[in-house]
Design an enzyme around this catalytic site. Structure first.
Site, short mmCIF file in Angstrom:
data_model
loop_
_atom_site.label_atom_id
_atom_site.label_comp_id
_atom_site.label_asym_id
_atom_site.label_seq_id
_atom_site.Cartn_x
_atom_site.Cartn_y
_atom_site.Cartn_z
CB CYS B 44 -0.91 0.03 1.21
SG CYS B 44 -1.87 -1.48 1.37
CB THR B 282 -9.92 -23.98 1.76
OG1 THR B 282 -9.24 -25.20 2.12
CG2 THR B 282 -8.91 -22.84 1.72
N GLY B 310 -4.95 -4.65 2.37
CA GLY B 310 -3.83 -5.07 3.22
C GLY B 310 -4.20 -5.13 4.68
#
Lengths: 566, 566
Positions: B44, B282, B310
């Protein structure tokens, strides 16, 4: 027939009630009365009037578009009638009348109401000591007092001021006298810290240190015994010294102005707060009360509390304004949000500080963190300090305090938590709190997230910490401890050379390889700049069976801010 | 035997997982791999590297105490092993092995895992138009790209830049090129506003106007058709024009880098976001994923969303770090908090903007308020603009946007609401929200309370408002309306003299006495500086049976900030 709404008091809550009610019910007859000549002023601006930031007293009485909020303004712009210099003497609830006295001619009359609003505010607490009535001993409780003091300042008649009480108003006044007028300013406080009950001892010390650097002199743990002087105050006598002064400001807090309500038989707490329900109705459903004269629930402790704040008076005023014309708005209580500018610092708080949490019966931990207030690679940044108070077993967040030089940024972090407290959030919610992120504003893992992460680590037993106060006590017997500096040599050098026996440097990145150099028999105080690397070091040591380590929360950044000489 | 934790990706989430897991379980074997040479950097910060605010690329890779986060740092300080230049080629879930390729020599090997973390991030969206592969057309997706552009800037090789996409990165890059390097900068956006989907049309216009004053040129509603040039890009061809350029930055958003997960048979959304549960697992419980490659719940809409930020990657990383070593930390979703610095302005947002709320199927109103960001009598203050989006029937707060020059103050107001959105709070909770109050920081009735009060007034039908966009449309046929200026003559004069037929001045305080001057047959647009006095005027008119009035939200302050010429 149009309803008569009478409002006693026209400073903060009163005008809000009047204007809101009139907007909602344009045909209501609304009458507001006040014993003063000056009404509807921003009382919280008084310190800035003294300092000269606000150049004219009228500015505190103006709207944002520069119209003076006087009787004509309320009549023309708001459709509200106002009686000045008028004191409410008694309330006859059975006949629904208020007896009022015209303070100019002493005449009395009765005013009928359908709904009555008590907005009598607060009065300064008295010290009840000799000399309190001497001229020059002032509890700034009205705009009039402030204007007089300001005139004295402009004339140059004031060289030394003593302020009794290191709460918000006392400190704002101290800044005003010191910064603008170069006046020798003493602050005398009976407790062992400034802002007692609002921020922790550690933060208070930091704020005090900052003010001392600007020239304010503090006398803590000190009781004022009397004021002395012939025609006006000349000396303050405490249990430890006598100070020559030209002016004394007493600022030891306020208490509800609830005599009128009490005499009318309305329920009040033992400390004088008028009791209201969530609609801000007193024990008489036709009488409402709000602002500095009422007791309202503390949403953190669950108990009734006292929150004499202009901000809450405004919010409550709007709720009452809705309800006196038949609405059902609610005000459920307060958490006690606070912010103050002290020279270049902002100090802010919401909910409970550690000391207050303890006093309220909570078993709580507090996490103290020092971190840049925005991305550390961004060129403009300041160190910020946050302290989060969390209940031990439940993990519930009880309060947050902050201190730093980017003032709005400190306020922003406190604001982010203020609204959450009443939802009784778990500390993990602050860990994941989604503040807006961009390098000129915050860190990817913001200091607010970091302080919650630290609290979680303390709660889990992983982080074993000491506070700055504990550190300062240990330092008095420093030979009993080993201070392990986990920073690079460049930072640690000064201390290692100064205290070779007790101060040791192992940069955190070398600790895994040099762990045998750390003694097991001595208490080891782990130190870095902010407490992050020393926490990492603590975990490495604990893995190898070291149970004698204590991490200094806030690290050397906090030591420096507090002004501890080591 | 110690557990093997393998982490694919080492930019933002990966390192967070690794360090947290190692701290919680010091005997875990943690291996992090990345295809790049440069890892663990603040992505960023790239616009600030381009602008020169960040003077050295290494600063984006350093800790706050200036230690470079390279392989040695992770080994020594964090106890984490790192493989650079290493690409994960495939995951064999049944054998719990990752096949990796050494990008330097092409060799492949298998690495065993007990827990696997996918932190593969995102990739820039492609335009899929001719010339996209020309040198000089860059989607800044890594620190390496940024360093190359910076070298070009320093050499003076770049005079004109086109940025495709007016989202956050595009605008930050536009500021960087314009401010520091004085480069002619074009921003081309296919939608009709900048920051689409993030802030309202009105706020976007204000921000755009501010950037235009600094020299940035915008081309909205414009589609890029191709890039042209011989050896490198020389021209951008849109559906409306051709621009000569030296460099093109494509910044039309990112999409999940989830090919590896998909090929391993893990569940992904149709748009490629890896599906995870609240523990960030997951569909294979031994495989976790987080950051820019996953889909997470939008806590406002309740649907799965994409939040490539972020800040969230860091928070999710900590959660995964806890869970891969047996913890049970949760990440329940995001609301989409956002902030950007655009020259002297901050623009911030949390939750849904009006346009987005509509698209998501909410029936919502939005209240738009202009007010000083602190007490109006305090000398240092700036105008702030807030827009609150509220669901019509329920009164639930859906989002808040803000814009102003006191940047941290804007961020603070947004932060105050960010954490509340998931609690589905009613707008009255914002009306009573207890922000810290002191004149140097806020108003007794803060702008945040004010915008909620306004929303309540709109919801109740009392306030009938028009937006600045509607005003700008009406102004095109201004002869059909009467613009009633409720300010004092000094403010209204210019407009009355310029448009005597349609612009009339009755100061709000005179309206009660001059009400007959207001026509009943024409639509009356009520105007003051910020919308407060004109609201008061609206109520006075409504009481007298006027149903033809519309209050301009934000008033002339908003008109001016948007740059509308009237």
């Amino acid at each position: 027939m149009a309803e008569n709404i009478v409002i006693i008091g026209a400073v903060a809550l009163g005008p809000k009630v009047a204007c809101r009610a009139k907007r909602l019910k344009p045909d209501a007859n609304i009458l507001m009365l006040d014993q003063q000549e000056l009404i509807s002023y921003g009382g919280c601006g008084i310190p800035y009037l003294i300092s000269g930031d606000v150049s004219d007293p009228d500015q505190l009485r103006e709207t944002s578009f520069h119209i003076l909020r006087d009787v004509k303004f309320f009549k023309d712009c708001k459709g509200v009638n106002v009686l000045l210099n008028t004191r409410a003497v008694a309330i006859d609830r059975s006949r629904k009348k208020v007896l009022v006295e015209d303070l100019k001619d002493g005449s009395k009359k009765e005013i009928s109401y359908d709904k009555l609003v008590i907005a009598t505010g607060s009065k300064p607490r008295k010290l009840n000591i000799p000399g309190e009535d001497l001229p020059g001993v002032v509890a700034i409780s009205s705009l009039k007092d402030a204007i007089q003091i300001r005139e004295g300042l402009i004339k140059g008649a004031i060289g030394k001021v003593a302020i009794i009480g290191a709460g918000a108003i006392g400190l704002e006044m101290a800044e005003a006298f010191t910064e603008m007028w170069g006046i020798e300013t003493y602050v005398i406080e009976i407790m062992d810290q400034i802002l007692p009950g609002i921020v922790s001892y550690e933060m208070a010390k930091m704020a005090q240190h900052h003010m001392e650097k600007q020239g304010v002199k503090f006398f803590l743990n000190e009781r004022v015994l009397s004021f002395e002087g012939k025609e006006k105050v000349e000396r303050v006598v405490t249990d430890k010294r006598t100070l020559e002064v030209d002016l004394v400001i007493t600022a030891i807090g306020v208490e509800p102005n609830s005599q009128l309500a009490k005499e009318a038989g309305l329920k009040v707490t033992e400390w004088g707060g008028i009791i209201v329900n969530e609609y801000m109705q007193t024990s008489d459903p036709d009488i409402y009360a709000g602002g500095d004269c009422v007791a309202i629930p503390n949403l953190v402790t669950g108990k009734l509390g006292y929150f004499p704040l202009g901000s809450l008076a405004n919010r409550q005023g709007r709720v009452i304004g809705t309800n006196v014309v038949g609405g059902k708005a609610k005000f459920d209580g307060a958490v006690g949000s606070f912010v103050i500018k002290l020279f270049d610092l902002a100090v802010a708080s919401t909910g409970l500080c550690p000391e207050r949490a303890k006093r309220e019966g909570f078993e709580a931990i507090s996490a103290f963190v020092a971190q840049f207030d925005r991305a550390h690679f961004y060129p403009e940044k300041e160190m910020m300090f946050l302290e989060l108070v969390v209940e031990k077993d439940s993990g519930r967040v009880l309060g947050l305090q902050g201190l730093g030089r980017s003032k709005d940024a400190v306020m922003g972090r406190i604001s982010a938590v203020a609204g959450l407290l009443k939802h009784k959030v778990h500390v993990s919610e602050i860990s994941n709190l989604e503040l807006p992120y961009s390098p000129p504003f915050s860190s990817a893992m913001d200091i607010l997230n970091a302080v919650a992460n630290t609290a979680e680590n303390i709660l889990s037993g992983r982080a074993e910490v000491i506070s700055l106060r504990e550190f300062s006590e240990m330092w008095k017997q420093k030979e009993n401890f080993l201070f392990l500096d986990c920073r690079e040599w460049g930072n640690a050098k000064t201390y290692v050379e100064k205290y070779p026996e007790i101060w040791k440097n192992i940069p955190q990145g070398q600790l895994r390889y040099r762990i045998d150099e750390v003694p097991r028999e001595k208490k080891v105080i782990l130190i870095c700049n902010t407490g992050v690397r020393s926490y990492e070091a603590q975990l490495i040591l604990k893995e190898k069976g070291y149970n004698n380590t204590y991490n200094l929360q806030g690290g050397m950044a906090a030591v420096k801010e507090w002004g501890l000489e080591i």
